[in-house]
Write a protein that holds these residues in place. Structure first.
Motif, mmCIF file in Angstrom:
data_model
loop_
_atom_site.group_PDB
_atom_site.id
_atom_site.type_symbol
_atom_site.label_atom_id
_atom_site.label_comp_id
_atom_site.label_asym_id
_atom_site.label_seq_id
_atom_site.Cartn_x
_atom_site.Cartn_y
_atom_site.Cartn_z
ATOM 1 N N TYR A 26 15.366 -34.966 -110.203
ATOM 2 C CA TYR A 26 14.025 -34.910 -109.740
ATOM 3 C C TYR A 26 13.791 -34.751 -108.311
ATOM 4 O O TYR A 26 14.610 -34.994 -107.525
ATOM 5 N N THR A 27 12.755 -33.927 -107.881
ATOM 6 C CA THR A 27 12.162 -34.049 -106.470
ATOM 7 C C THR A 27 11.218 -34.983 -106.037
ATOM 8 O O THR A 27 10.726 -35.771 -107.081
ATOM 9 N N PRO A 28 10.754 -35.125 -104.960
ATOM 10 C CA PRO A 28 9.914 -36.190 -104.558
ATOM 11 C C PRO A 28 8.505 -35.674 -105.285
ATOM 12 O O PRO A 28 7.830 -36.694 -105.448
ATOM 13 N N GLU A 45 20.929 -35.330 -98.212
ATOM 14 C CA GLU A 45 19.632 -35.050 -98.653
ATOM 15 C C GLU A 45 19.285 -35.527 -100.120
ATOM 16 O O GLU A 45 18.259 -35.580 -100.601
ATOM 17 N N CYS A 46 20.315 -36.141 -100.663
ATOM 18 C CA CYS A 46 20.151 -36.428 -102.194
ATOM 19 C C CYS A 46 20.218 -37.997 -102.180
ATOM 20 O O CYS A 46 20.877 -38.735 -101.360
ATOM 21 N N ARG A 47 19.938 -38.709 -103.197
ATOM 22 C CA ARG A 47 19.864 -39.917 -103.402
ATOM 23 C C ARG A 47 19.981 -40.203 -105.046
ATOM 24 O O ARG A 47 18.991 -40.293 -105.719
ATOM 25 N N ARG A 99 17.362 -38.072 -106.977
ATOM 26 C CA ARG A 99 16.486 -37.506 -106.084
ATOM 27 C C ARG A 99 17.146 -36.352 -105.346
ATOM 28 O O ARG A 99 17.893 -36.458 -104.609
ATOM 29 N N VAL A 100 16.396 -34.982 -105.425
ATOM 30 C CA VAL A 100 16.885 -34.002 -104.603
ATOM 31 C C VAL A 100 15.543 -33.519 -103.855
ATOM 32 O O VAL A 100 14.357 -33.543 -104.205
ATOM 33 N N PRO A 101 15.879 -32.699 -102.656
ATOM 34 C CA PRO A 101 14.907 -31.807 -101.994
ATOM 35 C C PRO A 101 14.258 -30.872 -102.953
ATOM 36 O O PRO A 101 14.910 -30.402 -103.796
ATOM 37 N N PRO A 102 13.117 -30.469 -102.572
ATOM 38 C CA PRO A 102 12.453 -29.168 -103.292
ATOM 39 C C PRO A 102 13.280 -28.100 -103.055
ATOM 40 O O PRO A 102 13.639 -27.857 -102.019
ATOM 41 N N MET A 150 16.047 -27.293 -104.301
ATOM 42 C CA MET A 150 17.643 -27.454 -104.504
ATOM 43 C C MET A 150 18.043 -26.495 -105.631
ATOM 44 O O MET A 150 17.692 -26.204 -106.454
ATOM 45 N N TRP A 182 12.499 -26.196 -113.740
ATOM 46 C CA TRP A 182 12.165 -27.532 -113.257
ATOM 47 C C TRP A 182 10.590 -27.599 -113.627
ATOM 48 O O TRP A 182 9.830 -26.735 -113.730
#
Length: 154
Positions: free
Chosen positions: A17-19, A69-71, A106-109, A111, A125
């Motif tokens: 998912y993105t933020p 940049e990922c969590r 979590r990935v940046p928009p 990706m 998405w």
């Protein structure tokens, strides 16, 4: 051609998912119209859950879950469910249930996603509620519905 060894009935489910809580869904190549998050079985019973998650994300999407940049977060949730009869032949005789460990990534928009064509034919998405509604798997839909809670922690 050698037969594949039976799949281990321990797998991961990774909600990517993105933020903004847009969720990546993948359409299964072996079941058109079946949309899901990244899933995959352990290679050995001893393989750590996190290693399975990182490997499966890379194999199915080309995303490096360990990138800065990922969590990747282990949600500490496990689902035990009955394996759909159409896929039981992949497991040892008599195996009917699978244990699934849930992770969030979590990935940046924006990706980029590179699908494994043998596993998936399309990706999309979607806002988290819409993504949950599109999933064929009840445990996958439920995990996505938990996303707002998990995305605000840590």
């Amino acid at each position: 051609m050698m037969a594949r060894p039976p799949k281990i009935a321990q797998s991961v489910l990774v909600v990517i998912y993105t933020p903004a809580l847009e969720v990546l869904l993948l359409e299964r190549a072996d079941a058109p119209g079946f949309w899901q998050s990244v899933t995959g079985a352990k290679e050995t019973p001893e393989e750590p859950w996190e290693r399975t998650a990182v490997r499966e994300v890379a194999e199915e999407t080309g995303i490096d879950a360990g990138a800065p940049e990922c969590r990747l977060t282990d949600w500490g949730l496990e689902n035990v469910y009955e394996i759909y009869p159409r896929w039981r032949h992949r497991y040892a005789p008599g195996v009917t249930h699978n244990t699934e460990r849930v992770f969030g990534l979590r990935v940046p928009p924006g990706m980029p996603v590179r699908l494994a064509p043998r596993e998936h034919t399309a990706s999309v998405w979607l806002p988290w509620r819409e993504a949950a509604n599109r999933c064929f798997s009840p445990s996958n839909a439920e995990a996505i519905l938990w996303l707002p809670r998990w995305a605000t922690q840590g």
